[in-house]
Design an enzyme around this catalytic site. Structure first.
Site, PDB file in Angstrom:
ATOM      1  N   HIS A 101     -68.799 109.186  39.189  1.00 23.33           N
ATOM      2  CA  HIS A 101     -69.823 109.521  38.206  1.00 23.33           C
ATOM      3  C   HIS A 101     -70.557 108.263  37.762  1.00 23.33           C
ATOM      4  CE1 HIS A 101     -68.228 113.449  38.164  1.00 23.33           C
ATOM      5  NE2 HIS A 101     -67.611 113.466  37.004  1.00 23.33           N
ATOM      6  N   THR A 111     -50.810 119.491  44.246  1.00 21.55           N
ATOM      7  CA  THR A 111     -51.545 119.748  45.485  1.00 21.55           C
ATOM      8  C   THR A 111     -53.060 119.796  45.291  1.00 21.55           C
ATOM      9  OG1 THR A 111     -51.289 122.132  45.147  1.00 21.55           O
ATOM     10  CG2 THR A 111     -49.620 121.032  46.495  1.00 21.55           C
ATOM     11  N   ARG A 146     -75.822 116.991  37.779  1.00 24.50           N
ATOM     12  CA  ARG A 146     -75.033 116.915  39.008  1.00 24.50           C
ATOM     13  C   ARG A 146     -75.918 116.340  40.114  1.00 24.50           C
ATOM     14  NH1 ARG A 146     -69.571 117.666  38.760  1.00 24.50           N
ATOM     15  NH2 ARG A 146     -69.837 119.644  37.639  1.00 24.50           N
ATOM     16  N   CYS A 187     -63.571 113.550  32.712  1.00 21.82           N
ATOM     17  CA  CYS A 187     -63.957 112.464  33.615  1.00 21.82           C
ATOM     18  C   CYS A 187     -65.282 111.811  33.232  1.00 21.82           C
ATOM     19  CB  CYS A 187     -64.026 112.967  35.058  1.00 21.82           C
ATOM     20  SG  CYS A 187     -65.057 114.422  35.308  1.00 21.82           S
ATOM     21  N   ARG A 193     -47.611 129.614  45.577  1.00 23.16           N
ATOM     22  CA  ARG A 193     -48.114 129.649  46.960  1.00 23.16           C
ATOM     23  C   ARG A 193     -48.022 128.280  47.639  1.00 23.16           C
ATOM     24  NH1 ARG A 193     -52.770 129.742  43.864  1.00 23.16           N
ATOM     25  NH2 ARG A 193     -54.265 128.073  44.286  1.00 23.16           N
ATOM     26  N   GLY A 240     -66.246 116.385  40.814  1.00 24.47           N
ATOM     27  CA  GLY A 240     -65.904 116.834  39.475  1.00 24.47           C
ATOM     28  C   GLY A 240     -65.681 118.332  39.414  1.00 24.47           C
TER      29      GLY A 240
END
Length: 350
Positions: free
Chosen positions: A256, A13, A249, A131, A41, A162
């Site tokens: 990326h 999920t 970032r 990644c 959950r 990311g």
């Protein structure tokens, strides 16, 4: 394994898990049963995979009964606890977290670069790299095979996805606050508008770049920078490779990018480098600056290859190349590489 193997997707999920389910629906269908596993959950939710609705099961020991390959995309501490459980139940684990990447008994695999490594797995676990590493390593692996890599200097321009759903939501909230304003024209005005709503980032990411990703390591380096260094060395089989990394970032949702300065054992030519990357599996060469053609995240997002452009020989070093690379950090940078490893393992039985 007999017949079509059973695959479990643990963390189905999450942001990467969602992409993984799409990838499993798009690639050649080699799987028998696909089980979806997540935290308690999320148990009972139904998610689409291969055109069918599948109910999510809670992460528990019995969830791995009869599983041949378990694909983990969960936080490090969850993988560290549950991957050995899955192995004990008879599954080969393909782990997308950082829990086992540095373990000498766990291969770190990029199928286009070192597929053979996946066969030796004393702990029953195969790791997939970070990644950022994956954004560049397919192209670098092809160049290394021809020229012999001897030094690497990279800077990353990392998308907010990311940092998961929270990173994307933070950027979108911040963009809504700054859109249509004159912000970004005086010191601190963006920070005042954003307030404390920086989410998983130390600074505002809208109208900004943040020279930090990960957690603090020794001597001012970040964990993300150390991952790129350590993982590149392990994947390429170059344990002493000099590597310098700065991770940044940027206000991009997904994909990326990196600038790469790579030094090789002897003199290199742009023509040969372009020829190698134009024919390397998993790489697309997009390099015509005169026509305004080079990779950008806006064009690369949602695609599988590593895209390479701005290929130049270093001005002051005939043994070095300069490159700009882009890759979707949720696809090849995460979900796709893990799926490819799982396919490698499944093919061993053929």
């Amino acid at each position: 394994m007999t017949g079509r193997p059973t695959l479990a997707v643990v963390g189905a999920t999450g942001a990467v898990g969602t992409v993984l389910l799409r990838i499993l629906s798009q690639r050649a269908d080699i799987w028998g049963d696909i089980r979806l596993i997540a935290s308690p959950r999320s148990a009972g939710r139904k998610l689409a995979v291969r055109g069918e609705e599948v109910e999510v099961a809670a992460l528990a020991e019995e969830a791995f009964d009869g599983v041949d390959i378990a694909l983990f995309d969960v936080p490090d501490e969850v993988a560290a606890q549950w991957a050995p459980v899955a192995v004990a139940k008879g599954a080969v684990v393909v782990d997308n977290s950082g829990a086992f990447r540095a373990d000498p008994d766990v291969p770190l695999v990029v199928p286009e670069v070192n597929p053979h490594a996946a066969r030796r797995r004393p702990r029953g676990i195969v790791s997939s790299p970070n990644c950022t590493t994956l954004t560049m390593i397919v192209a670098l692996g092809a160049l290394h095979a021809e020229f012999g890599l001897r030094e690497l200097v990279v800077s990353s321009y990392q998308a907010v996805s990311g940092a998961g759903h929270a990173g994307v939501e933070t950027l979108r909230r911040q963009l809504s606050l700054v859109a249509g304003t004159e912000l970004g024209t005086s010191p601190g005005d963006v920070r005042r508008a954003v307030g404390d709503d920086t989410g998983p980032f130390p600074e505002p990411v809208a109208l900004n770049v943040v020279p930090w990703a990960g957690s603090l390591c020794d001597d001012g380096w970040s964990s993300e920078e150390m991952k790129v260094r350590d993982e590149s060395r392990k994947i390429l089989g170059l344990p002493q490779l000099p590597v310098a990394v700065t991770c940044v970032r940027v206000p991009v949702v997904t994909t990326h990018s990196l600038t790469v300065h790579a030094r090789f054992e002897g003199e290199v030519t742009v023509g040969k480098a372009r020829e190698i990357m134009a024919t390397a599996p998993g790489v697309v060469l997009c390099d015509d600056p005169a026509a305004g053609e080079f990779p950008t995240p806006a064009d690369v997002v949602g695609t599988d290859p590593t895209w390479v452009g701005r290929v130049r020989r270093a001005l002051d070093d005939p043994t070095a190349l300069e490159l700009f690379v882009c890759g979707d950090n949720l696809r090849k940078g995460s979900a796709l590489n893990a799926a490819q490893i799982a396919e490698l393992v499944a093919a061993e039985a053929d």
